[in-house]
Design a protein around this motif. Sequence first.
Motif, PDB file in Angstrom:
ATOM      1  N   GLU A 157       0.815  -1.198   0.000  1.00 44.94           N
ATOM      2  CA  GLU A 157       0.000   0.000   0.000  1.00 44.94           C
ATOM      3  C   GLU A 157       0.856   1.259   0.000  1.00 44.94           C
ATOM      4  O   GLU A 157       0.530   2.251  -0.659  1.00 44.94           O
ATOM      5  N   VAL A 158       1.983   1.188   0.730  1.00 43.46           N
ATOM      6  CA  VAL A 158       2.864   2.356   0.838  1.00 43.46           C
ATOM      7  C   VAL A 158       3.370   2.760  -0.541  1.00 43.46           C
ATOM      8  O   VAL A 158       3.266   3.916  -0.953  1.00 43.46           O
ATOM      9  N   PHE A 159       3.882   1.768  -1.299  1.00 43.24           N
ATOM     10  CA  PHE A 159       4.454   2.120  -2.616  1.00 43.24           C
ATOM     11  C   PHE A 159       3.356   2.462  -3.590  1.00 43.24           C
ATOM     12  O   PHE A 159       3.551   3.266  -4.487  1.00 43.24           O
ATOM     13  N   MET A 160       2.199   1.826  -3.419  1.00 41.89           N
ATOM     14  CA  MET A 160       1.083   2.123  -4.298  1.00 41.89           C
ATOM     15  C   MET A 160       0.735   3.610  -4.175  1.00 41.89           C
ATOM     16  O   MET A 160       0.640   4.319  -5.172  1.00 41.89           O
ATOM     17  N   ALA A 161       0.622   4.076  -2.923  1.00 41.86           N
ATOM     18  CA  ALA A 161       0.296   5.482  -2.711  1.00 41.86           C
ATOM     19  C   ALA A 161       1.406   6.372  -3.251  1.00 41.86           C
ATOM     20  O   ALA A 161       1.141   7.361  -3.945  1.00 41.86           O
ATOM     21  N   LEU A 162       2.670   6.017  -2.973  1.00 45.43           N
ATOM     22  CA  LEU A 162       3.771   6.884  -3.406  1.00 45.43           C
ATOM     23  C   LEU A 162       3.904   6.905  -4.923  1.00 45.43           C
ATOM     24  O   LEU A 162       4.226   7.937  -5.508  1.00 45.43           O
ATOM     25  N   LEU A 310       9.643 -11.295  -1.843  1.00 50.65           N
ATOM     26  CA  LEU A 310       8.585 -10.322  -2.112  1.00 50.65           C
ATOM     27  C   LEU A 310       8.750  -9.103  -1.216  1.00 50.65           C
ATOM     28  O   LEU A 310       8.682  -7.955  -1.670  1.00 50.65           O
ATOM     29  N   MET A 311       8.999  -9.353   0.098  1.00 51.71           N
ATOM     30  CA  MET A 311       9.100  -8.246   1.038  1.00 51.71           C
ATOM     31  C   MET A 311      10.350  -7.424   0.778  1.00 51.71           C
ATOM     32  O   MET A 311      10.302  -6.192   0.828  1.00 51.71           O
ATOM     33  N   SER A 312      11.491  -8.077   0.459  1.00 50.31           N
ATOM     34  CA  SER A 312      12.688  -7.261   0.264  1.00 50.31           C
ATOM     35  C   SER A 312      12.621  -6.518  -1.065  1.00 50.31           C
ATOM     36  O   SER A 312      13.139  -5.414  -1.165  1.00 50.31           O
ATOM     37  N   LEU A 313      11.951  -7.088  -2.056  1.00 47.12           N
ATOM     38  CA  LEU A 313      11.724  -6.336  -3.297  1.00 47.12           C
ATOM     39  C   LEU A 313      10.983  -5.043  -2.971  1.00 47.12           C
ATOM     40  O   LEU A 313      11.343  -3.956  -3.440  1.00 47.12           O
ATOM     41  N   GLY A 314       9.964  -5.170  -2.123  1.00 52.88           N
ATOM     42  CA  GLY A 314       9.179  -3.999  -1.770  1.00 52.88           C
ATOM     43  C   GLY A 314       9.993  -2.948  -1.051  1.00 52.88           C
ATOM     44  O   GLY A 314      10.113  -1.815  -1.523  1.00 52.88           O
ATOM     45  N   TRP A 315      10.569  -3.335   0.095  1.00 52.93           N
ATOM     46  CA  TRP A 315      11.195  -2.315   0.946  1.00 52.93           C
ATOM     47  C   TRP A 315      12.524  -1.832   0.395  1.00 52.93           C
ATOM     48  O   TRP A 315      12.898  -0.680   0.585  1.00 52.93           O
ATOM     49  N   LYS A 316      13.294  -2.717  -0.266  1.00 51.33           N
ATOM     50  CA  LYS A 316      14.648  -2.314  -0.636  1.00 51.33           C
ATOM     51  C   LYS A 316      14.722  -1.727  -2.035  1.00 51.33           C
ATOM     52  O   LYS A 316      15.639  -0.974  -2.329  1.00 51.33           O
ATOM     53  N   ILE A 317      13.805  -2.079  -2.922  1.00 50.98           N
ATOM     54  CA  ILE A 317      13.893  -1.563  -4.287  1.00 50.98           C
ATOM     55  C   ILE A 317      12.746  -0.594  -4.582  1.00 50.98           C
ATOM     56  O   ILE A 317      12.962   0.537  -4.989  1.00 50.98           O
ATOM     57  N   LEU A 319      10.462   0.950  -2.628  1.00 53.19           N
ATOM     58  CA  LEU A 319      10.283   2.148  -1.797  1.00 53.19           C
ATOM     59  C   LEU A 319      11.254   3.253  -2.191  1.00 53.19           C
ATOM     60  O   LEU A 319      10.826   4.379  -2.468  1.00 53.19           O
ATOM     61  N   PRO A 320      12.594   2.977  -2.258  1.00 52.96           N
ATOM     62  CA  PRO A 320      13.494   4.055  -2.701  1.00 52.96           C
ATOM     63  C   PRO A 320      13.167   4.560  -4.091  1.00 52.96           C
ATOM     64  O   PRO A 320      13.178   5.776  -4.343  1.00 52.96           O
ATOM     65  N   LEU A 321      12.812   3.622  -4.977  1.00 52.49           N
ATOM     66  CA  LEU A 321      12.508   4.009  -6.358  1.00 52.49           C
ATOM     67  C   LEU A 321      11.309   4.955  -6.408  1.00 52.49           C
ATOM     68  O   LEU A 321      11.326   5.966  -7.127  1.00 52.49           O
ATOM     69  N   SER A 322      10.265   4.636  -5.618  1.00 47.46           N
ATOM     70  CA  SER A 322       9.079   5.484  -5.683  1.00 47.46           C
ATOM     71  C   SER A 322       9.363   6.846  -5.053  1.00 47.46           C
ATOM     72  O   SER A 322       8.840   7.864  -5.516  1.00 47.46           O
ATOM     73  N   LEU A 323      10.218   6.880  -4.011  1.00 46.06           N
ATOM     74  CA  LEU A 323      10.567   8.180  -3.419  1.00 46.06           C
ATOM     75  C   LEU A 323      11.346   9.025  -4.413  1.00 46.06           C
ATOM     76  O   LEU A 323      11.092  10.226  -4.560  1.00 46.06           O
ATOM     77  N   VAL A 324      12.291   8.386  -5.127  1.00 46.11           N
ATOM     78  CA  VAL A 324      13.067   9.110  -6.137  1.00 46.11           C
ATOM     79  C   VAL A 324      12.140   9.629  -7.228  1.00 46.11           C
ATOM     80  O   VAL A 324      12.289  10.755  -7.712  1.00 46.11           O
ATOM     81  N   ASN A 325      11.141   8.809  -7.577  1.00 43.97           N
ATOM     82  CA  ASN A 325      10.182   9.217  -8.608  1.00 43.97           C
ATOM     83  C   ASN A 325       9.412  10.462  -8.184  1.00 43.97           C
ATOM     84  O   ASN A 325       9.271  11.413  -8.954  1.00 43.97           O
ATOM     85  N   VAL A 326       8.947  10.471  -6.915  1.00 48.48           N
ATOM     86  CA  VAL A 326       8.215  11.634  -6.423  1.00 48.48           C
ATOM     87  C   VAL A 326       9.125  12.859  -6.429  1.00 48.48           C
ATOM     88  O   VAL A 326       8.750  13.944  -6.904  1.00 48.48           O
ATOM     89  N   LEU A 327      10.361  12.665  -5.955  1.00 43.37           N
ATOM     90  CA  LEU A 327      11.319  13.773  -5.883  1.00 43.37           C
ATOM     91  C   LEU A 327      11.614  14.312  -7.276  1.00 43.37           C
ATOM     92  O   LEU A 327      11.577  15.529  -7.523  1.00 43.37           O
TER      93      LEU A 327
END
Lengths: 337, 169
Positions: A157-162, A310-317, A319-327
Amino acid sequence: MEFPPNIWSYVLILPIAVGMLVTALILVWWERRLLGWWQDRKGPNRVWPWAGGFGQAIADAVKLLAKDDWVPPFGDRLFFVLAPAIVAGSMLMAYVVVPWAPRESGLIITDSNIAVLWFLAMSSLAVYGVLLAGFASNNKYALLGGLRAAAQMVTYEVFMALSLMGVVILAGSFSLLDIVEDQAELWNIGPQFVGFVIFLLAGLAETHRLPFDLPEAEHELTGGFHTEYSGMKFGLIMAAEYLGLIITSAMIVLLFFGGWLLPPALQSLVPTGLASALVGLGVFAAKIIVFINFFILLRAAIPRPRYDQLMSLGWKILLPLSLVNVLGTGAWMLWTG
Amino acid sequence: MESLFYIAAVTALASTVLVVTGKNASHALIYLIVSLLSVAVIFFLLGAPFAAALEIVVYAGAIVVLFLFVVMMLNLGKGSVARESAWLRPRMWILPCLLTIPLFLGLVYALSGESVQTAASMVGPKTVGTRLFGPYLLAVELAGILLLAALVGSYHLGRRYLSERREEV
């Protein structure tokens, strides 16, 4: 957005809800046929052969309705009955903000300035259904499935929103009508390709479909969170999965592929008035069908990852990718003014 | 619209009472969700749809899920219900009731004074954003620092746990 909404909104609710449930029923059969085709076997083709075997879907529905509705005496009765209703109810509620055709046609239940957030809110409420289903069954497999589902859905949900925030920055609005109209010159798939990939993966995880269906991975957890379910309660969970598939495809189309718009070069050919509504509805439905088929193809083609992968794909790849995208999107918008 | 407000308010009050008096932890959490959802409805009716959506996404959708997750992991059975009902004896209510009297008096005073200002206009997402990053920037940055501290802390805890496991292996 006016409140209370006009009477037309109320009129639309029933056809959309019924239409989506019927589409879910068709998809149960369609998915099995496509899987059969891609995996070089026949799939359900015997009931009503003149309709490609579609009678199988109706036969399945009748079977589920006629089946003994068993509630496990060792579980939590209230939650057990409530859980499928929560899953299906929250998925259906998400359709409230979907615009089916251009603004003039009024084919939308409510145009809200929080439409994107509403979709996220409803998909986050769907977690409860899955979690409670696993918990209420009082069964180890179901509990493990429920825990997996909760962790997976809360995470993604976190990455979906971001991943959606880039689109929201470009359009400057949370309203889906505004977001689609903003794509008249260029679909968001171009500037927001990273957001699209993240949203696609998050949508898969959020609807827990293969390859991310670890909450119900058959070879490890029997049926996962719905192990104890039978009859129409199971049918409702199944319908909710397909409702989730349709809404995820619809959101992908609306946010990244221009909703009801034709490609920019062809858009000027669309006539105005009633015809534009019909063309819009048709284009939107066609795009949704493409994505539903794409999701089914993913299911047929890709094996399931391990849960920690699945979980490490989410948190390690992601999440940073979506933050960079927003930035990056924010910086671009500031730069170009 | 006013009747909707009263329905939501009564639901919020009733479900919150059930959260406090409930003996089954997971049932109490579900009542908490109902309470949060009805508060979201009230926000919506007051003209703050953005706050309503965030109430659902953040509180109902994320925080209570984690509570429920922990309750499920602990797998509290009939024993905990019995313990809870032993705790909830009538005399346990005396002190909390005494403590809430000042709050209640404050509420009565506030409501009996000048007419309470309710938002007449819609507060959209853009307004909230410009306010947060305008006059309330300091609060946002403080919250950011707090979250960063929590992040570093949880990272530290997780890391130590991992290195211990590696030694065991």
